[in-house]
Write a protein that holds these residues in place. Structure first.
Motif, PDB file in Angstrom:
ATOM      1  N   ASN A   1       0.909  -1.137   0.056  1.00 47.91           N
ATOM      2  CA  ASN A   1      -0.045   0.054  -0.114  1.00 47.91           C
ATOM      3  C   ASN A   1       0.837   1.222  -0.082  1.00 47.91           C
ATOM      4  OD1 ASN A   1      -2.480  -1.018   0.104  1.00 47.91           O
ATOM      5  ND2 ASN A   1      -2.515  -1.474   2.075  1.00 47.91           N
ATOM      6  N   LEU A   2       2.309   1.099   0.117  1.00 46.64           N
ATOM      7  CA  LEU A   2       3.015   2.315   0.246  1.00 46.64           C
ATOM      8  C   LEU A   2       3.182   2.755  -1.085  1.00 46.64           C
ATOM      9  CD1 LEU A   2       5.457   3.906   1.735  1.00 46.64           C
ATOM     10  CD2 LEU A   2       6.862   2.291   0.755  1.00 46.64           C
ATOM     11  N   ILE A   3       2.914   4.138  -1.318  1.00 42.33           N
ATOM     12  CA  ILE A   3       2.977   4.645  -2.424  1.00 42.33           C
ATOM     13  C   ILE A   3       4.005   5.650  -2.756  1.00 42.33           C
ATOM     14  CG2 ILE A   3       0.597   4.331  -3.554  1.00 42.33           C
ATOM     15  CD1 ILE A   3      -0.274   7.227  -2.628  1.00 42.33           C
ATOM     16  N   TYR A   4       4.584   6.214  -1.593  1.00 42.28           N
ATOM     17  CA  TYR A   4       5.704   7.113  -1.715  1.00 42.28           C
ATOM     18  C   TYR A   4       6.480   7.133  -0.222  1.00 42.28           C
ATOM     19  CZ  TYR A   4       8.301  11.305  -1.978  1.00 42.28           C
ATOM     20  OH  TYR A   4       9.296  12.306  -2.102  1.00 42.28           O
ATOM     21  N   SER A   5       7.798   7.016  -0.370  1.00 36.62           N
ATOM     22  CA  SER A   5       8.606   7.193   0.685  1.00 36.62           C
ATOM     23  C   SER A   5       9.263   8.515   0.670  1.00 36.62           C
ATOM     24  CB  SER A   5       9.391   6.031   0.748  1.00 36.62           C
ATOM     25  OG  SER A   5      10.195   5.904   2.001  1.00 36.62           O
ATOM     26  N   GLY A   6       9.107   9.065   1.660  1.00 28.23           N
ATOM     27  CA  GLY A   6       9.587  10.602   1.502  1.00 28.23           C
ATOM     28  C   GLY A   6      10.764  10.779   2.697  1.00 28.23           C
ATOM     29  N   LYS A   7      11.303  11.739   2.909  1.00 29.23           N
ATOM     30  CA  LYS A   7      12.513  11.973   3.648  1.00 29.23           C
ATOM     31  C   LYS A   7      12.017  11.807   5.159  1.00 29.23           C
ATOM     32  CE  LYS A   7      15.239  14.746   0.647  1.00 29.23           C
ATOM     33  NZ  LYS A   7      14.862  16.063   0.061  1.00 29.23           N
ATOM     34  N   ALA A   8      11.064  12.376   5.517  1.00 29.60           N
ATOM     35  CA  ALA A   8      10.187  12.439   6.793  1.00 29.60           C
ATOM     36  C   ALA A   8       9.054  11.765   7.142  1.00 29.60           C
ATOM     37  CB  ALA A   8      10.373  13.959   7.084  1.00 29.60           C
ATOM     38  N   LYS A   9       8.266  11.328   5.956  1.00 33.95           N
ATOM     39  CA  LYS A   9       7.247  10.742   5.830  1.00 33.95           C
ATOM     40  C   LYS A   9       6.783   9.718   4.891  1.00 33.95           C
ATOM     41  CE  LYS A   9       4.874  14.874   5.399  1.00 33.95           C
ATOM     42  NZ  LYS A   9       5.533  15.702   5.292  1.00 33.95           N
ATOM     43  N   ASP A  10       6.076   8.680   4.990  1.00 35.14           N
ATOM     44  CA  ASP A  10       5.754   7.509   4.070  1.00 35.14           C
ATOM     45  C   ASP A  10       4.154   7.919   3.926  1.00 35.14           C
ATOM     46  OD1 ASP A  10       8.115   6.500   3.728  1.00 35.14           O
ATOM     47  OD2 ASP A  10       7.752   4.956   5.457  1.00 35.14           O
ATOM     48  N   LEU A  11       3.760   7.413   2.717  1.00 36.98           N
ATOM     49  CA  LEU A  11       2.481   7.985   2.040  1.00 36.98           C
ATOM     50  C   LEU A  11       1.779   6.606   1.647  1.00 36.98           C
ATOM     51  CD1 LEU A  11       1.011  10.476   2.153  1.00 36.98           C
ATOM     52  CD2 LEU A  11       1.620  10.703  -0.464  1.00 36.98           C
ATOM     53  N   PHE A  12       0.682   5.921   2.229  1.00 38.20           N
ATOM     54  CA  PHE A  12      -0.128   4.628   2.124  1.00 38.20           C
ATOM     55  C   PHE A  12      -1.448   4.931   1.293  1.00 38.20           C
ATOM     56  CE2 PHE A  12       2.923   3.900   5.479  1.00 38.20           C
ATOM     57  CZ  PHE A  12       3.472   2.797   5.019  1.00 38.20           C
ATOM     58  N   LYS A  13      -1.659   3.956   0.485  1.00 39.26           N
ATOM     59  CA  LYS A  13      -3.060   3.969   0.058  1.00 39.26           C
ATOM     60  C   LYS A  13      -4.137   3.415   0.915  1.00 39.26           C
ATOM     61  CE  LYS A  13      -2.398   1.156  -3.549  1.00 39.26           C
ATOM     62  NZ  LYS A  13      -2.370   0.283  -4.705  1.00 39.26           N
ATOM     63  N   THR A  14      -5.530   3.815   1.136  1.00 38.38           N
ATOM     64  CA  THR A  14      -6.256   3.169   1.977  1.00 38.38           C
ATOM     65  C   THR A  14      -7.357   2.666   0.941  1.00 38.38           C
ATOM     66  OG1 THR A  14      -7.860   5.215   2.170  1.00 38.38           O
ATOM     67  CG2 THR A  14      -5.997   5.117   3.451  1.00 38.38           C
ATOM     68  N   GLU A  15      -8.322   2.214   1.722  1.00 40.36           N
ATOM     69  CA  GLU A  15      -9.550   1.507   1.076  1.00 40.36           C
ATOM     70  C   GLU A  15     -10.309   2.485   0.386  1.00 40.36           C
ATOM     71  OE1 GLU A  15     -11.510  -0.588   4.442  1.00 40.36           O
ATOM     72  OE2 GLU A  15      -9.944  -2.031   4.513  1.00 40.36           O
ATOM     73  N   ASN A  16     -10.225   3.799   0.719  1.00 44.16           N
ATOM     74  CA  ASN A  16     -10.890   4.990   0.112  1.00 44.16           C
ATOM     75  C   ASN A  16      -9.955   5.500  -0.766  1.00 44.16           C
ATOM     76  OD1 ASN A  16     -12.168   7.298  -0.700  1.00 44.16           O
ATOM     77  ND2 ASN A  16     -13.173   7.484   1.270  1.00 44.16           N
ATOM     78  N   GLU A  17     -10.398   5.674  -2.175  1.00 45.33           N
ATOM     79  CA  GLU A  17      -9.428   6.222  -3.100  1.00 45.33           C
ATOM     80  C   GLU A  17      -9.039   7.650  -3.115  1.00 45.33           C
ATOM     81  OE1 GLU A  17     -10.608   5.877  -7.224  1.00 45.33           O
ATOM     82  OE2 GLU A  17     -12.638   6.352  -6.583  1.00 45.33           O
ATOM     83  N   ASN A  18      -9.970   8.320  -2.416  1.00 44.55           N
ATOM     84  CA  ASN A  18      -9.877   9.698  -1.981  1.00 44.55           C
ATOM     85  C   ASN A  18      -9.078  10.098  -0.965  1.00 44.55           C
ATOM     86  OD1 ASN A  18     -11.429  10.122  -4.338  1.00 44.55           O
ATOM     87  ND2 ASN A  18     -13.348   9.737  -3.273  1.00 44.55           N
ATOM     88  N   GLU A  19      -8.782   9.111  -0.174  1.00 49.52           N
ATOM     89  CA  GLU A  19      -7.945   9.381   1.096  1.00 49.52           C
ATOM     90  C   GLU A  19      -6.604   8.576   1.204  1.00 49.52           C
ATOM     91  OE1 GLU A  19     -10.826   8.327   4.132  1.00 49.52           O
ATOM     92  OE2 GLU A  19     -12.101   9.587   3.765  1.00 49.52           O
TER      93      GLU A  19
END
Ligand code: UDP
Length: 234
Positions: free
Chosen positions: A4-22
């Motif tokens: 579900n990881l879509i982006y790994s930044g320097k200080a934060k990681d970003l994950f997909k959720t069940e809701n495509e808008n969140e």
């Protein structure tokens, strides 16, 4: 790796959720400086940045600034609205410091007559180069009305944050914001923490921000804890 990881930044990681808008943001205990050339794990940093950013964003929301935050899931995780992030780092300076002092050979701390706004093109590969309005338009990064709106919001946020930090005996020297598009609107995204602003104690003029890490002049967690305690106490 979590798929579900879509982006790994320097200080934060970003994950997909069940809701495509969140999306789910996870604040990490990592500190970087000099475009990622120096990297360290600092236990506790993620929670502190998430808590500080939450207080700042809540205050901005209460004062009419729309942001991407939906809700906090834990002390270091937030649910956010998915936006189309405009690839610009929007820097506002109230006082001379950092790259501005170096570039124009000025004394650190000098007050600017009017706040200065600068754009940097978000690109790790290019090292986030400075970009002017004409280049932003030419490269179709944003339209003129989007540039105008982003500058106007940044000035408004500055006017709200100067007294917010002043109550905590802190001077807001400069900061960096990011914006994203959603439903024909532009809203504030990313975070607001001592990682992306300069805060100086109004009495001692000491830094209570990432310059502590950049210049190796103190303990980052102790410093960020002080910022949190002071803004909670308001
Ligand atoms: N900043 C940031 N991310 C960056 C570059 C700068 O958050 O990639 C913030 C920085 O913390 C400071 C402000 O933007 O509050 C202005 O930074 P400056 O241009 O002086 O650069 P620096 O001294 O960080 O190289």
């Amino acid at each position: 790796m979590d798929n579900n990881l879509i982006y790994s930044g320097k200080a934060k990681d970003l994950f997909k959720t069940e809701n495509e808008n969140e999306l789910l943001v996870v604040y990490k205990d990592q500190a970087t400086a000099f475009n990622g050339k120096r990297k360290e794990i600092i236990p506790g940093k993620g929670v502190l940045n998430c808590r500080i950013s939450t207080l700042v964003f809540d205050y901005l929301i209460d004062n009419g600034i729309e942001t991407h935050v939906i809700q906090n899931i834990s002390d270091h995780e937030q649910l956010i609205k998915k936006t189309e992030v405009i690839p610009l780092e929007v820097v506002l300076r109230n006082r001379v410091s950092g790259s501005f002092a170096k570039k124009f050979d000025l004394i650190d701390g000098e007050t600017l007559e009017e706040p200065v706004i600068e754009f940097y093109f978000k690109s790790d590969k290019l090292g986030d180069p400075f970009i002017n309005d004409s280049q932003v338009l030419s490269l179709h990064i944003a339209t003129q009305s989007e540039i105008d709106f982003v500058k106007q919001q940044t000035l408004k946020i500055n006017k709200l944050l100067i007294p917010f930090f002043s109550k905590a005996n802190l001077d807001l020297i400069d900061f960096k914001l990011e914006f994203g598009r959603i439903d024909d609107k532009i809203i504030l995204v990313d975070e607001f923490s001592p990682d992306n602003c300069r805060l100086w104690d109004q009495t001692s003029h000491n830094s209570l921000d990432k310059d502590i890490f950049r210049q190796q002049k103190g303990d980052l967690v102790d410093t960020y804890e002080k910022v949190l305690e002071r803004i909670i106490a308001e």
